[in-house]
Design a protein around this motif. Sequence first.
Motif, short mmCIF file in Angstrom:
data_model
loop_
_atom_site.label_atom_id
_atom_site.label_comp_id
_atom_site.label_asym_id
_atom_site.label_seq_id
_atom_site.Cartn_x
_atom_site.Cartn_y
_atom_site.Cartn_z
N GLN A 188 0.81 -1.21 0.00
CA GLN A 188 0.00 0.00 0.00
C GLN A 188 0.85 1.27 0.00
OE1 GLN A 188 0.31 -1.89 2.77
NE2 GLN A 188 1.12 -0.47 4.29
N ASP A 189 2.14 1.13 0.29
CA ASP A 189 3.02 2.30 0.34
C ASP A 189 3.80 2.52 -0.95
OD1 ASP A 189 2.25 2.94 2.91
OD2 ASP A 189 3.82 1.74 3.86
N THR A 190 3.53 1.72 -1.99
CA THR A 190 4.24 1.92 -3.26
C THR A 190 3.77 3.21 -3.94
OG1 THR A 190 2.60 0.50 -4.35
CG2 THR A 190 4.68 -0.53 -3.73
N ASN A 191 4.71 3.87 -4.62
CA ASN A 191 4.35 5.08 -5.37
C ASN A 191 4.27 4.74 -6.87
OD1 ASN A 191 7.01 5.13 -6.43
ND2 ASN A 191 7.74 6.39 -4.74
N GLY A 192 4.09 5.77 -7.68
CA GLY A 192 3.92 5.55 -9.11
C GLY A 192 5.10 4.86 -9.77
N ALA A 193 6.32 5.30 -9.42
CA ALA A 193 7.52 4.72 -10.03
C ALA A 193 7.70 3.26 -9.62
CB ALA A 193 8.75 5.54 -9.64
N GLN A 194 7.49 2.98 -8.33
CA GLN A 194 7.64 1.61 -7.83
C GLN A 194 6.60 0.69 -8.47
OE1 GLN A 194 7.21 2.86 -3.83
NE2 GLN A 194 9.40 3.07 -3.46
N TYR A 195 5.39 1.20 -8.64
CA TYR A 195 4.32 0.44 -9.28
C TYR A 195 4.70 0.10 -10.73
CZ TYR A 195 -0.30 -0.41 -11.37
OH TYR A 195 -1.37 -0.95 -12.04
N ARG A 196 5.22 1.06 -11.46
CA ARG A 196 5.64 0.82 -12.85
C ARG A 196 6.76 -0.20 -12.91
NH1 ARG A 196 3.97 6.08 -12.80
NH2 ARG A 196 2.86 6.91 -14.62
N LEU A 197 7.70 -0.10 -11.97
CA LEU A 197 8.83 -1.04 -11.92
C LEU A 197 8.33 -2.47 -11.76
CD1 LEU A 197 12.04 -1.26 -11.63
CD2 LEU A 197 11.58 -1.40 -9.18
N ILE A 208 3.64 -13.32 -8.56
CA ILE A 208 3.84 -12.16 -7.70
C ILE A 208 2.95 -12.31 -6.46
CG2 ILE A 208 2.16 -10.83 -9.08
CD1 ILE A 208 3.69 -8.30 -8.12
N CYS A 209 3.52 -11.99 -5.32
CA CYS A 209 2.80 -12.06 -4.05
C CYS A 209 3.08 -10.76 -3.30
CB CYS A 209 3.27 -13.26 -3.23
SG CYS A 209 2.62 -13.32 -1.55
N VAL A 210 2.04 -10.06 -2.90
CA VAL A 210 2.23 -8.82 -2.15
C VAL A 210 1.51 -8.90 -0.82
CG1 VAL A 210 2.37 -7.55 -4.33
CG2 VAL A 210 0.22 -7.52 -3.05
N VAL A 211 2.04 -8.16 0.15
CA VAL A 211 1.42 -8.05 1.46
C VAL A 211 1.11 -6.58 1.69
CG1 VAL A 211 1.72 -8.40 3.95
CG2 VAL A 211 2.75 -10.00 2.33
N GLY A 212 -0.08 -6.29 2.17
CA GLY A 212 -0.39 -4.89 2.42
C GLY A 212 -1.81 -4.70 2.91
N ASP A 213 -2.11 -3.48 3.29
CA ASP A 213 -3.42 -3.13 3.83
C ASP A 213 -3.72 -1.68 3.47
OD1 ASP A 213 -5.66 -2.57 5.32
OD2 ASP A 213 -4.77 -3.03 7.27
N ASP A 214 -4.74 -1.48 2.61
CA ASP A 214 -5.03 -0.11 2.18
C ASP A 214 -5.40 0.79 3.36
OD1 ASP A 214 -8.44 0.01 1.77
OD2 ASP A 214 -7.45 -1.93 1.91
N TRP A 215 -5.88 0.21 4.47
CA TRP A 215 -6.22 1.03 5.64
C TRP A 215 -4.98 1.44 6.43
CZ3 TRP A 215 -11.35 -0.03 8.62
CH2 TRP A 215 -12.42 0.12 7.75
N GLN A 216 -3.83 0.90 6.06
CA GLN A 216 -2.59 1.30 6.73
C GLN A 216 -1.75 2.23 5.87
OE1 GLN A 216 -0.25 -1.60 8.99
NE2 GLN A 216 -1.90 -3.09 8.75
#
Length: 263
Positions: A188-197, A208-216
Amino acid sequence: TYRIAYLLEAGVPSHAVLAVTFTNKAAKEMRHRLAQLTDEDADNRSFMPWMGTFHSVCVRMLRMDGEHIGIPRNFIILDEADRLSLVKQAMKQLGISEKSFAPGGVAWQGSRAEKDVVSPAEYAEVARLPLQKVTADVFPVYERLKKATAALDFDDLIAEAVRLLKSSDELREVWRRRFQYIMIDEYQDTNGAQYRLIKLLVNDAQNICVVGDDWQSIYSWRGADFTNILNFERDFPGATVVKLEENYRSTKPILDAAHNIIT
């Protein structure tokens, strides 16, 4: 960490796993936990060579292949003080008073643009407010000063890695084949550049496996875009979603208060 240990036990080579988190401290902790689980030496550099922060991974990519886009292998990395110093230098060349426009504000505007992989020309087209217009003038001069000293700032590391992967289909395919499994922490903390990467590195197998929480997501002020995690299932159709809904750290009044604030 347990998922990586499982993959290694199943025979996946450690160099084929890209594991990315956001801080050096978290990456070090992850490496030590994994080393304990797999009876490896955490200090062995050949063990999990692609485990680290977004920035450290991109530095390595650019050291290896950056020459394809004109970045020398021996480039230097500017810290925040260096960046501010170069911004001041660029403002001085343009005759822009630091009393009228704070260099820190100009640097922050430029940093936000780099995090979204926005070029100086693209930024100039959308600049409307006085500070934005000044940044649009300073931005190209700042870029020239960096190039003259073979330097990259922290935002460049990711933006240039994106540019590297977009520069050649053949080169991008080499990197996509390199990583059989991609794992991202705190998505949830990725920015535009990291997302494109990430999108450029995921191969056809889509392991691909990601861990995250949009509420955090609390880092929008530094470019984080929580919609990246909201759109994960759209970006990777067929993804399995595992919800971890039990909170072991907070009492009910804290949870209720937090829930109300976020809602």
